[in-house]
Design a protein around this motif. Structure first.
Motif, PDB file in Angstrom:
ATOM      1  N   PHE A  10      62.385 -74.374 -22.473  1.00  0.00           N
ATOM      2  CA  PHE A  10      63.267 -74.558 -21.322  1.00  0.00           C
ATOM      3  C   PHE A  10      62.697 -75.552 -20.316  1.00  0.00           C
ATOM      4  N   PHE A  11      61.392 -75.781 -20.384  1.00  0.00           N
ATOM      5  CA  PHE A  11      60.735 -76.611 -19.369  1.00  0.00           C
ATOM      6  C   PHE A  11      59.927 -77.770 -19.944  1.00  0.00           C
ATOM      7  N   ALA A  12      59.311 -77.547 -21.087  1.00  0.00           N
ATOM      8  CA  ALA A  12      58.424 -78.573 -21.642  1.00  0.00           C
ATOM      9  C   ALA A  12      58.309 -78.375 -23.146  1.00  0.00           C
ATOM     10  N   LYS A  13      58.158 -79.481 -23.839  1.00  0.00           N
ATOM     11  CA  LYS A  13      57.969 -79.378 -25.289  1.00  0.00           C
ATOM     12  C   LYS A  13      56.486 -79.132 -25.546  1.00  0.00           C
ATOM     13  N   ALA A  14      56.176 -77.988 -26.113  1.00  0.00           N
ATOM     14  CA  ALA A  14      54.765 -77.658 -26.345  1.00  0.00           C
ATOM     15  C   ALA A  14      54.280 -78.302 -27.637  1.00  0.00           C
ATOM     16  N   MET A  39      52.824 -85.634 -23.855  1.00  0.00           N
ATOM     17  CA  MET A  39      52.395 -84.312 -24.312  1.00  0.00           C
ATOM     18  C   MET A  39      51.477 -83.691 -23.269  1.00  0.00           C
ATOM     19  N   ASN A  40      51.957 -82.676 -22.587  1.00  0.00           N
ATOM     20  CA  ASN A  40      51.152 -82.136 -21.496  1.00  0.00           C
ATOM     21  C   ASN A  40      50.905 -80.645 -21.635  1.00  0.00           C
ATOM     22  N   LEU A  41      51.526 -80.035 -22.637  1.00  0.00           N
ATOM     23  CA  LEU A  41      51.403 -78.586 -22.814  1.00  0.00           C
ATOM     24  C   LEU A  41      50.967 -78.297 -24.242  1.00  0.00           C
ATOM     25  N   LEU A  42      49.817 -77.654 -24.340  1.00  0.00           N
ATOM     26  CA  LEU A  42      49.244 -77.393 -25.660  1.00  0.00           C
ATOM     27  C   LEU A  42      49.051 -75.895 -25.840  1.00  0.00           C
ATOM     28  N   CYS A  43      49.367 -75.422 -27.028  1.00  0.00           N
ATOM     29  CA  CYS A  43      49.161 -73.983 -27.291  1.00  0.00           C
ATOM     30  C   CYS A  43      48.532 -73.799 -28.661  1.00  0.00           C
ATOM     31  N   ILE A  44      47.428 -73.096 -28.696  1.00  0.00           N
ATOM     32  CA  ILE A  44      46.909 -72.669 -29.998  1.00  0.00           C
ATOM     33  C   ILE A  44      47.247 -71.193 -30.124  1.00  0.00           C
ATOM     34  N   MET A  68      53.797 -71.061 -18.564  1.00  0.00           N
ATOM     35  CA  MET A  68      53.028 -72.299 -18.710  1.00  0.00           C
ATOM     36  C   MET A  68      53.963 -73.508 -18.735  1.00  0.00           C
ATOM     37  N   GLY A  69      55.117 -73.349 -19.382  1.00  0.00           N
ATOM     38  CA  GLY A  69      56.084 -74.450 -19.439  1.00  0.00           C
ATOM     39  C   GLY A  69      56.574 -74.810 -18.045  1.00  0.00           C
TER      40      GLY A  69
END
Ligand code: AMP
Length: 312
Positions: free
Chosen positions: A38-42, A1-6, A254-255
């Protein structure tokens, strides 16, 4: 898990000259996830009410880790907006915070490890809360991006200014930039807003200009002057609903950066190109419908066509 979005997870009621939808899935975090897919699972952090439909939960779950989305008794955030004939301006008809009014984000251990964090459009107090929680872990360098909107510039400016000081990237649209900086001139606005950011972080400012593209501003390290880079928008045949285009842009950007784990200026410019293309698909449908169906070959086809038309 490297991408976080609030961000917000919402039901949106949208009226444009080309149609309308009532209480369709929206919100900054939803658009973000459907673009970053398309790039990372947020990993999403947010809250929904007990009126949130199972089908919508399933849709988000297809593309994102939703273990950070809390369900509470009450209503899901509801936003209603009506666009003017040119689609560039809109009136907000309703902002009903619902369960967001009492939301206290709580990040788990995994969330705190993320290197790429996006503070999507939501109350700046919640954005600060997330930043405080990630700071509690001793962590390598993080890339933190921020978005906001007129509503928060007007109602929570002191908190917003505190967040702006702590992020590497601020994405804002031109009307919001005018509201924040108080002039109608993009260069003057950029200079003023850039000064609100922490110079120690060598920040990046993106001002989105809808169908006119975007401008990316950074400090030129040699002469310490603001350096701008402009990217035109892809001209779609028919835009139906611009809602969420900014969040879509942010999610794809960001992804892309998280996937490559490269935040050089050259890579950020590449990320802006592909993010503009993904956002161009968003406006061709109402809500998240078009993004849900969108596949990478369609993105690449349009990206290649676009690259042949831009020259810088
Ligand atoms: P954009 O068109 O990029 O400004 O994003 C529109 C999305 O932002 C919609 O899906 C709304 O649900 C969401 N939104 C609207 N107002 C707010 C607000 N005050 N706070 C958080 N999200 C909002």
């Amino acid at each position: 898990m490297n991408l976080l979005c609030i961000g917000s997870i919402a039901y949106d009621s949208i009226i444009t000259p080309f149609g309308k939808v009532h209480k369709t899935l929206g919100g900054s975090a939803s658009y973000f996830a459907l673009a970053s897919k398309f790039f990372a699972k947020a990993s999403l952090v947010g809250i929904v009410g007990n009126d949130f439909k199972r089908t919508d939960k399933k849709l988000l779950e297809k593309y994102a880790d939703i273990s950070g989305i809390k369900t509470a008794k009450g209503k899901t955030f509801h936003w209603a907006g009506k666009y003017h004939s040119d689609l560039n301006t809109r009136d907000t008809l309703k902002t009903e915070l619902g369960v967001f009014a009492n939301f206290k984000p709580k990040l788990n251990k995994e969330h705190k490890k993320a290197n790429y964090i996006f503070l999507g459009n939501i109350h700046p107090k919640l954005q600060i809360e997330v930043l405080n929680q990630v700071k509690s872990t001793s962590q390598q360098t993080r890339f933190v991006g921020l978005d906001t909107m007129n509503f928060w510039i007007t109602s929570a400016k002191p908190d917003l200014l505190k967040v702006i000081k702590q992020v590497k990237l601020l994405c804002i649209n031109d009307s919001e930039a005018s509201e924040l900086a108080g002039t109608g001139d993009i260069i003057k606005n950029a200079n003023k807003i850039y000064k609100l950011m922490s110079q120690k972080l060598n920040p990046l400012l993106i001002i989105k200009q809808g169908e006119n593209g975007l401008s990316l501003f950074t400090h030129n390290q040699k002469n310490k002057k603001l350096h701008g880079f402009c990217l035109p928008a892809y001209k779609v045949k028919k835009a139906l609903d611009p809602t969420g285009a900014g969040d879509t842009f942010a999610g794809a950007l960001m992804g892309y950066l998280a996937k490559q784990n490269n935040v050089s200026l050259t890579n950020i410019k590449k990320a802006c190109e592909v993010a503009s293309i993904i956002a161009s698909f968003c406006v061709e449908g109402f809500g998240v419908a078009k993004l849900d169906k969108l596949k990478m070959p369609d993105v690449n086809k349009r990206l290649n066509e676009y690259k042949n038309t831009i020259n810088y």
